[in-house]
Each structure stands twice: as C-alpha cells, then as structure tokens.
Design a protein around this motif. Structure first.
Motif, PDB file in Angstrom:
ATOM      1  N   HIS A 365       0.833  -1.203   0.000  1.00 52.53           N
ATOM      2  CA  HIS A 365       0.000   0.000   0.000  1.00 52.53           C
ATOM      3  C   HIS A 365       0.870   1.255   0.000  1.00 52.53           C
ATOM      4  N   ALA A 366       1.963   1.218   0.755  1.00 52.74           N
ATOM      5  CA  ALA A 366       2.865   2.371   0.796  1.00 52.74           C
ATOM      6  C   ALA A 366       3.591   2.559  -0.531  1.00 52.74           C
ATOM      7  N   CYS A 367       3.861   1.454  -1.230  1.00 54.66           N
ATOM      8  CA  CYS A 367       4.586   1.540  -2.503  1.00 54.66           C
ATOM      9  C   CYS A 367       3.703   1.999  -3.658  1.00 54.66           C
ATOM     10  N   THR A 368       2.380   1.846  -3.528  1.00 52.08           N
ATOM     11  CA  THR A 368       1.481   2.113  -4.652  1.00 52.08           C
ATOM     12  C   THR A 368       1.649   3.514  -5.229  1.00 52.08           C
ATOM     13  N   PRO A 369       1.607   4.578  -4.421  1.00 53.68           N
ATOM     14  CA  PRO A 369       1.746   5.911  -5.029  1.00 53.68           C
ATOM     15  C   PRO A 369       3.184   6.279  -5.385  1.00 53.68           C
ATOM     16  N   ARG A 370       4.137   5.506  -4.909  1.00 57.56           N
ATOM     17  CA  ARG A 370       5.543   5.866  -5.093  1.00 57.56           C
ATOM     18  C   ARG A 370       6.198   5.164  -6.278  1.00 57.56           C
ATOM     19  N   LEU A 371       5.661   4.016  -6.674  1.00 53.48           N
ATOM     20  CA  LEU A 371       6.284   3.230  -7.733  1.00 53.48           C
ATOM     21  C   LEU A 371       5.318   3.044  -8.895  1.00 53.48           C
ATOM     22  N   ARG A 372       5.818   3.267 -10.096  1.00 50.80           N
ATOM     23  CA  ARG A 372       5.002   3.013 -11.272  1.00 50.80           C
ATOM     24  C   ARG A 372       4.968   1.519 -11.555  1.00 50.80           C
ATOM     25  N   PRO A 373       3.895   1.034 -12.164  1.00 50.34           N
ATOM     26  CA  PRO A 373       3.839  -0.390 -12.512  1.00 50.34           C
ATOM     27  C   PRO A 373       5.014  -0.790 -13.393  1.00 50.34           C
ATOM     28  N   GLY A 374       5.489  -1.994 -13.174  1.00 56.39           N
ATOM     29  CA  GLY A 374       6.617  -2.487 -13.950  1.00 56.39           C
ATOM     30  C   GLY A 374       7.672  -3.111 -13.064  1.00 56.39           C
ATOM     31  N   ALA A 375       8.921  -2.981 -13.484  1.00 56.92           N
ATOM     32  CA  ALA A 375      10.022  -3.654 -12.800  1.00 56.92           C
ATOM     33  C   ALA A 375      10.171  -3.193 -11.357  1.00 56.92           C
ATOM     34  N   ALA A 376       9.987  -1.894 -11.110  1.00 58.69           N
ATOM     35  CA  ALA A 376      10.167  -1.381  -9.749  1.00 58.69           C
ATOM     36  C   ALA A 376       9.163  -2.015  -8.793  1.00 58.69           C
ATOM     37  N   ALA A 448      -8.000   3.105   1.528  1.00 61.44           N
ATOM     38  CA  ALA A 448      -7.263   3.172   2.783  1.00 61.44           C
ATOM     39  C   ALA A 448      -6.527   1.852   3.027  1.00 61.44           C
ATOM     40  N   PRO A 449      -5.574   1.857   3.960  1.00 61.06           N
ATOM     41  CA  PRO A 449      -4.792   0.635   4.198  1.00 61.06           C
ATOM     42  C   PRO A 449      -5.628  -0.579   4.579  1.00 61.06           C
ATOM     43  N   LEU A 450      -6.665  -0.392   5.408  1.00 68.65           N
ATOM     44  CA  LEU A 450      -7.437  -1.551   5.859  1.00 68.65           C
ATOM     45  C   LEU A 450      -8.178  -2.240   4.717  1.00 68.65           C
ATOM     46  N   PRO A 451      -8.945  -1.521   3.876  1.00 64.70           N
ATOM     47  CA  PRO A 451      -9.562  -2.203   2.728  1.00 64.70           C
ATOM     48  C   PRO A 451      -8.533  -2.807   1.780  1.00 64.70           C
ATOM     49  N   PHE A 452      -7.407  -2.123   1.595  1.00 65.63           N
ATOM     50  CA  PHE A 452      -6.351  -2.659   0.731  1.00 65.63           C
ATOM     51  C   PHE A 452      -5.865  -4.005   1.265  1.00 65.63           C
ATOM     52  N   ALA A 453      -5.602  -4.065   2.576  1.00 64.57           N
ATOM     53  CA  ALA A 453      -5.132  -5.315   3.184  1.00 64.57           C
ATOM     54  C   ALA A 453      -6.195  -6.401   3.095  1.00 64.57           C
ATOM     55  N   ALA A 454      -7.459  -6.027   3.305  1.00 67.06           N
ATOM     56  CA  ALA A 454      -8.537  -7.015   3.250  1.00 67.06           C
ATOM     57  C   ALA A 454      -8.656  -7.616   1.856  1.00 67.06           C
ATOM     58  N   VAL A 455      -8.598  -6.764   0.839  1.00 63.91           N
ATOM     59  CA  VAL A 455      -8.704  -7.254  -0.539  1.00 63.91           C
ATOM     60  C   VAL A 455      -7.500  -8.115  -0.902  1.00 63.91           C
ATOM     61  N   MET A 456      -6.331  -7.733  -0.416  1.00 62.96           N
ATOM     62  CA  MET A 456      -5.116  -8.479  -0.753  1.00 62.96           C
ATOM     63  C   MET A 456      -5.076  -9.841  -0.068  1.00 62.96           C
ATOM     64  N   LEU A 457      -5.400  -9.898   1.212  1.00 68.56           N
ATOM     65  CA  LEU A 457      -5.179 -11.111   1.997  1.00 68.56           C
ATOM     66  C   LEU A 457      -6.367 -12.062   2.001  1.00 68.56           C
ATOM     67  N   ALA A 458      -7.571 -11.547   1.855  1.00 71.07           N
ATOM     68  CA  ALA A 458      -8.749 -12.413   1.912  1.00 71.07           C
ATOM     69  C   ALA A 458      -8.973 -13.088   0.559  1.00 71.07           C
ATOM     70  N   PRO A 459      -9.527 -14.307   0.558  1.00 74.43           N
ATOM     71  CA  PRO A 459      -9.784 -15.018  -0.710  1.00 74.43           C
ATOM     72  C   PRO A 459     -11.040 -14.497  -1.396  1.00 74.43           C
ATOM     73  N   ILE A 460     -11.006 -13.230  -1.784  1.00 77.23           N
ATOM     74  CA  ILE A 460     -12.157 -12.587  -2.409  1.00 77.23           C
ATOM     75  C   ILE A 460     -11.689 -11.762  -3.592  1.00 77.23           C
ATOM     76  N   THR A 461     -12.653 -11.352  -4.416  1.00 81.04           N
ATOM     77  CA  THR A 461     -12.405 -10.384  -5.476  1.00 81.04           C
ATOM     78  C   THR A 461     -13.435  -9.277  -5.334  1.00 81.04           C
ATOM     79  N   PRO A 462     -13.011  -8.033  -5.132  1.00 78.08           N
ATOM     80  CA  PRO A 462     -13.997  -6.952  -5.036  1.00 78.08           C
ATOM     81  C   PRO A 462     -14.666  -6.723  -6.382  1.00 78.08           C
ATOM     82  N   SER A 463     -15.933  -6.390  -6.343  1.00 75.01           N
ATOM     83  CA  SER A 463     -16.649  -6.126  -7.589  1.00 75.01           C
ATOM     84  C   SER A 463     -16.266  -4.754  -8.118  1.00 75.01           C
ATOM     85  N   ALA A 464     -16.472  -4.565  -9.407  1.00 75.79           N
ATOM     86  CA  ALA A 464     -16.124  -3.303 -10.047  1.00 75.79           C
ATOM     87  C   ALA A 464     -17.071  -2.200  -9.597  1.00 75.79           C
TER      88      ALA A 464
END
Length: 735
Positions: A365-376, A448-464
């Motif tokens: 979550h901390a890296c998201t705004p700091r790193l562009r998608p790709g190798a970094a 926010a960090p809490l929803p980000f962690a929930a989506v990442m760690l829980a076996p779910i997929t958030p709807s669009a």
C-alpha cells in the motif's frame, strides 16, 4: 473431499472461542514417562528438522508453560509468553522441540543431586532425550539444550555427568537463562582446567542485569574460553513499559487492553514517567483493567511485569539468536545476531517466523503511489511473493527418514494446506503480481490501508465500481456484479454448512466410486465457497467492500465454457484474467495508467484509438490462445498444490485435466456451431447433463485418479475425522 469442510468448521469454531493467530500450528503431543524417563510435551519441526532443542523450565511453571492452552491438543497447558516464545522460535528455526517436567512437581525445581532427599533429574532427562531422538530419527542431528534458573543449572552440569556415566548422548550447545551456579558446573578438574576428556559444548549465558547470575557468569565464561570452549553472554536490562508493552509481548492482548493496564499502573504509582517499574501494584491495577483477571492472562501479565522489573525471570526473545550462535559453534558475533533475530513484537512470532500478512499489505500500500507499474513494483513485491509461497509450509510436516510410522499416525494437514495454498500461494500472489503490472483490484483502487489489506489477503475479489447484483449478465469475468450484502453472504455461508452435513450423510452410504467422486466434487465446491463466503460477509459488513460472486450454481452450467468462465471458482478465474488472459489479449504485460494523465492532445487521442483498434484485432486472434494459457497456468498451480500436499507432483494428471479443457471447449464450440447451422436446438437440461458428465469422466481419469493414487482422498478423510472430533469437542466446551 466433501468431508474436509468439517475441519474448516472446527477451525472457525475454535477461532470464535478465542484462538490466537500467532499461536497457529502449535500442536503439542504428550511425551510419556517410560522406563524412568521424564514426561512432558513435544512437537516435531514443521519442515525437515535441523536438530532437537530441549527446553527445561525453572522453579515454578513447569513443562505446561511452553505451549498454549488448547482444548484439543493441550487442555492443561498455560502458555506463558516467554516460554511460548522459546518454543515458537525454536520451531521457526527448524528444530523439533522437546520440553520435560521436573521430578519434583511441587516446587517445579530441577535438581542435579540427591541431597536432602531430592530427586536427581539428570538420569530421567537423559533417558527421555535419548529415546526421543532415537524414535524420531534425530540422533545424527545436533542437540541443543536451553534451561532457565534451576533448569539452566542442571543443564550446565549435564556434560560432566554424561562423561562420568559413560553416556553416548552428546550435547552440541547450551543456553543457560539466568543461571550461573555458585561453584561452577562440575567441569573443572583438579588442576584448575577443564576435566580431561570432557568435550564441553559452546555455552551462551542469557542473564538479567540485576542478580547474581550476571555477577557470576563472566568468571565462568572466562574459564570456558581459557579451555578453548566458545562462550559468551547476552545481558537483558530492565524494560521500559510503554502503552503497548503488553500487547507487543503477550499473544491475545489487544492494544486497547495494554493501554488500559499501563494507564492504571501509572496512575497507581507502579510506573515512573519513563516507564520504569517502581512498584508492584498489579493487583490494584486489575480492578481498573478487569481483563487481567482472566485465568489465561493473569500469569502472562505477571510474567511480563516481572520481566520489565528485571527480576529473576525466563526470557524467550533471544532464542533465535542463541540458536544461530550455537549453529556457528560460538564463532558468530552475538550483537549482530541480536540485531537481526530479536523480534520487535514477540507476540507476533509464529512457528514460521514473524507474522507477515499485515506488514506485507502495508508495504504494498505504501509503494502504490511511489512506484510506477513495472520492474520497480515487481522488485518491491518479491518479498511478499516469497511470503505467499511459504505460507503453506508450516502445515506441511516432512517426516525424518525412516519415520513413516509417525507420519501415518499424524498425517500432514491436507485441508489447511489446500486452503492456505489457494488463498495465499494462488489468489494473494496473483493479486500482487497483477498489482506489480498495474492491473487487478489492488492497482485499480485508491483506498485506505485496511480495505487494501482485506482485498489483498482475503480469498475474495472486489466487484467493479457500479456493479449490479449477481445474475445480471455483466461481463468482465463477473466482476461487474456483486454477490450481495453481508446478510446474503452470511446466508450463503450457512447454506454451505448444510451442504457439508448432507454430503457427509450421503458418503456414509458408501456409494459407487463415480458417485463418491461426484460428492467429492460437490464437497470441493462447498469447501472453497465456504471459506470465501465467511470472510466476504465480514469484509462486506465491517468495511463495506462489495464482493464479486465466488461460485454461481456450477451444476447448472450448459457448456464447458460457461462452467469455467461464469460459474466455477470465479475468484481464481478473475486472478487468471488479470495476470494471464488480458495481458495476452492486449499484447502488453504492464498497464501503466499513470502515463495517461495530463493534458489531452490530438496525438494522444489518435494513439489511444489506434491502440484500441489493435487490441480489438488481437482479441479476435488471441482469445483461444489466452484461454488455453489460463488453463495451462491453472494446471501448473494445481501441480504446485499437489506438491505442497504430498511432496511430489501428480505425475502430470492435474495438468492433464486442465489442459484437456482447451480441446474439449474447442470441440464443444464446433459442435454448437454445427447444431446452430442445422437449426437444431438442444434442451438446456440435456446440455447441462452432457457438460457435467464430460467433466466428471475427465476428472475420474485425471484429477481424482491422482488424488486416489497418492492418498489425498484417504488423508483428507482422516483429517476430517480429526476435524469432526475437534468441532464436537469445542461445541461441547462452549455448551
């Protein structure tokens, strides 16, 4: 496979009864006193063992202090934090752990003599250790011993006793916790040197800054070093008690509880402004923090407050560093090991190291705004991916050579391996890979960090965003739909429980093999859906994240394409869509939307239009290839899952099942086109029957054949038997 749900249910029930996440995997087994040996508990290393660690208590708390109270595995255990930390860190370092009880259970003290009518514990300890190592094929691996107070004194005197008795048992290293006996440890000969022929092992003293052990240890270290024996010391100073002191050190204590207790201690004059303990006011503080009076927490709080005072107390946080020092035969720099291996929050230590899920999510979550998608981002994600890959390992106990009998009695935790591998090694890892490429739910949501962690760690997929209820026919892998609110998901969760019970009853009738495999398939659906619906209901209720459907009545599929794309395990389908399907169709792995921000120019509009046109043409040509790649990756992931469960692959049978779907779907497409050309309309019921029949027959010769051949089915049934017993025990306890 259907019966696996019972163990999941038991786990959930135990969690509701107060199970502590950092204690997961601690399952002690009793060590019986045989032929004059000592009794106690043991737990084998969660992976290939590096050796044996013998843990010995001091006066007071006995062997029961080293494992948590557990209604199934150790109802008599009390799990004091420092003792627990020694056990968990030893297991995390790859050692099998044996803890033994003193003969004098009244005082709990260990004795190294028979004076004053005392019982000498040394013969009993030697007999038990020798038998334990022999029975578990550990005799050729190192034996390290760690003891506190009287236990440490007894262990320091043990090498000399072994030599005097002519015992073949060899100790490879000693950790003496706050024990440096007056008069030494019987290793000194008449000439002031170490006894002739005595190969005294490397010895590490862990002492409190206050007390006699700290004063006596330097002379004993000097004696050992002069005789060529590696020796060193770790000094523990009085601790400062901050607001989170107790939650940082005691598993199960929350931050709010810790703040409440520290506030009470400070108000009563027990703590100085800098956090130093200046008075014992715990009894009075418990009136303002009543949670302290809970039977399972009172001795733990007492233990930690005594530790903060710098009194004579056991210490567990240095165990990993101590073992690392012994592994290097005492030639490592102790301070360097302490900096690397002492946990910042001992309460979070598990048998697989420190808890990493929340930290991993916070890192991304901390890296998201700091790193562009790709190798970094990929480099930043590598530690998280490693954590996902290692997640099932604590539950995969690899037996020592020749210990097949022990493995038969205590099979690997098949259910847990399947669920943990699916949730972390598959879903979580694929979400992280998609995030690194600028795709998937983690990359598309600024949350926010809490929803980000929930989506990442829980076996779910958030709807669009703007999703509609399930069944509305939206595209995008059903992510354009949501599975309903918390109440709907909770109802689905309950329905899976009923389905499990119905399946259990049906299996008792001993139907034919194909019918059993149909029930196993139905059970697999129930297990996966069961595990996803529960977290989804909690996340929907607590955080407000809408979740895409997980399954959609797979028994109603009228074609193989519909079964795999719209009805079966949609969470896995969505993960494959982000990481495999869409990159192949688009012809690019990284989707960096950040480069599209800024002023809109004519050139950008033309470039975007050209890209969309190229993507449309590519989609027509590559759709079947992308689908085939998804099935190939799915087959490989199932082979990985099989490897976690059994230590071997399925011989390609799992891969064959999924890759066969490509040809079957292609053939199905041709047949459907031919039927439409002829103007023939096949009833939906007949198409459903044909679809399920093909799936079950192909699974019979591939998927289930592998499970039967390598004992997965039988191991699963045995695991279920234990799960049913655990669930019944917990239900009876709660009643």
């Amino acid at each position: 496979m259907l019966q696996l749900c019972c163990l999941v249910l038991a786990g959930l029930l135990r969690a509701s009864a107060g199970a502590i996440p950092s204690n997961a995997g601690l399952k002690p087994r009793p060590w019986e006193s045989v032929d004059g040996g000592a009794w106690g508990y043991f737990q084998l290393a969660p992976r290939k063992p590096k050796g044996t660690v013998l843990l010995i208590h001091g006066c007071g708390p006995g062997a029961r202090a080293f494992f948590p109270n557990d209604p199934v595995h150790c109802p008599d255990c009390q799990g004091l934090p420092e003792y627990l930390s020694q056990t968990k860190q030893s297991l995390a370092q790859g050692y099998s752990v044996l803890v033994l009880q003193s003969a004098d259970e009244g005082s709990g003290c260990l004795s190294s003599s028979t004076r004053d009518g005392r019982l000498d514990d040394r013969p009993r300890i030697i007999a038990s250790v020798a038998r334990f190592r022999r029975e578990h094929r550990l005799t050729k691996l190192p034996l390290y011993v760690q003891g506190y107070s009287s236990g440490g004194t007894m262990l320091l005197k043990l090498p000399s006793y072994l030599q005097d008795q002519g015992s073949a048992l060899r100790i490879d290293g000693i950790v003496s916790v706050d024990a440096a006996p007056r008069g030494g440890f019987n290793a000194e000969g008449k000439d002031g040197k170490i006894k002739r022929g005595l190969a005294y092992p490397p010895t590490l003293f862990v002492t409190m800054r206050l007390g006699g052990s700290y004063e006596r240890a330097p002379a004993q270290i000097d004696f050992l070093r002069k005789n060529g024996v590696p020796a060193d010391i770790i000094v523990s100073y009085p601790r400062k008690v901050g607001p989170t002191y107790f939650s940082d050190r005691i598993p199960g204590v929350t931050r709010d509880q810790s703040v409440q207790l520290v506030t009470a201690l400070r108000a009563l004059g027990g703590l100085a402004p800098d956090g130093s303990v200046v008075g014992w006011v715990l009894d009075a503080a418990a009136e303002q923090a009543p949670w302290v009076r809970e039977p399972s927490l009172w001795p733990a709080v007492w233990n930690q407050l005594s530790l903060a005072m710098g009194n004579h107390e056991n210490m567990g946080e240095f165990t990993a560093a101590s073992l690392a020092w012994l592994e290097r035969r005492g030639k490592a720099n102790v301070k360097s090991l302490l900096r690397r291996l002492v946990p910042a929050r001992p309460a979070d230590v598990t048998i697989n190291g420190r808890m990493g899920g929340a930290a991993a999510a916070a890192w991304l979550h901390a890296c998201t705004p700091r790193l562009r998608p790709g190798a970094a981002r990929l480099v930043a994600a590598l530690p998280v991916l490693a954590l996902c890959g290692a997640a099932p390992l604590p539950f995969r106990r690899v037996p020592s050579p020749g210990s097949a009998q022990d493995n038969d009695q205590h099979p690997p935790e098949i259910v847990t391996i399947v669920l943990v591998e699916f949730a972390f090694t598959w879903l979580c890892a694929f979400k992280v890979l998609a995030w690194a490429c600028g795709r998937g739910p983690l990359a598309q949501r600024a949350c926010a960090p809490l929803p980000f962690a929930a989506v990442m760690l829980a076996p779910i997929t958030p709807s669009a965003e703007g999703s509609s209820p399930a069944g509305s026919g939206r595209r995008n892998g059903r992510q354009g739909e949501h599975a309903g609110g918390a109440a709907t998901l909770a109802a689905a969760f309950g329905a899976k429980v009923l389905l499990v019970l119905a399946g259990l009853a049906a299996l008792q009738l001993d139907p034919p093999l194909l019918a059993k495999e149909f029930l196993y398939t139905l059970g697999l659906y129930a297990v996966l859906s069961f595990v996803m619906d529960g977290p989804a209901a909690l996340i929907s209720a607590l955080i407000g994240v809408r979740v895409a459907p997980h399954f959609d009545a797979p028994w109603r599929a009228t074609s193989l394409a519909e079964f795999w794309s719209k009805r079966w395990d949609l969470a896995a389908s969505n993960a494959l869509r982000c990481v495999v399907y869409e990159p192949l169709l688009e012809g690019r792995l990284v989707c960096d939307t950040s480069s599209q921000q800024g002023f809109v120019t004519r050139a950008r509009v033309e470039t975007a239009a050209a890209h969309r046109q190229a993507a449309t043409e590519r989609r027509r040509r590559w759709r079947m290839l992308a689908s085939a790649a998804c099935f190939l990756v799915s087959g490989c992931m199932h082979e990985v899952q099989f490897l976690y469960m059994t230590g071997r692959t399925s011989g390609g049978l799992m891969l064959a099942f999924f890759t066969a779907q490509v040809s079957l779907i292609a053939f199905e497409t041709v047949i459907a086109a031919w039927l439409r050309h002829k103007g023939w309309r096949v009833p939906a019921a007949l198409r459903t029957a044909a679809t399920l029949a093909v799936l079950l027959l192909v699974a019979h010769v591939t998927f289930w054949r592998a499970c039967h051949r390598w004992g997965i089915t039988q191991s699963s049934l045995e695991s279920v038997a234990g799960g049913v017993a655990a669930a019944g025990h917990v239900l009876g306890m709660n009643a």
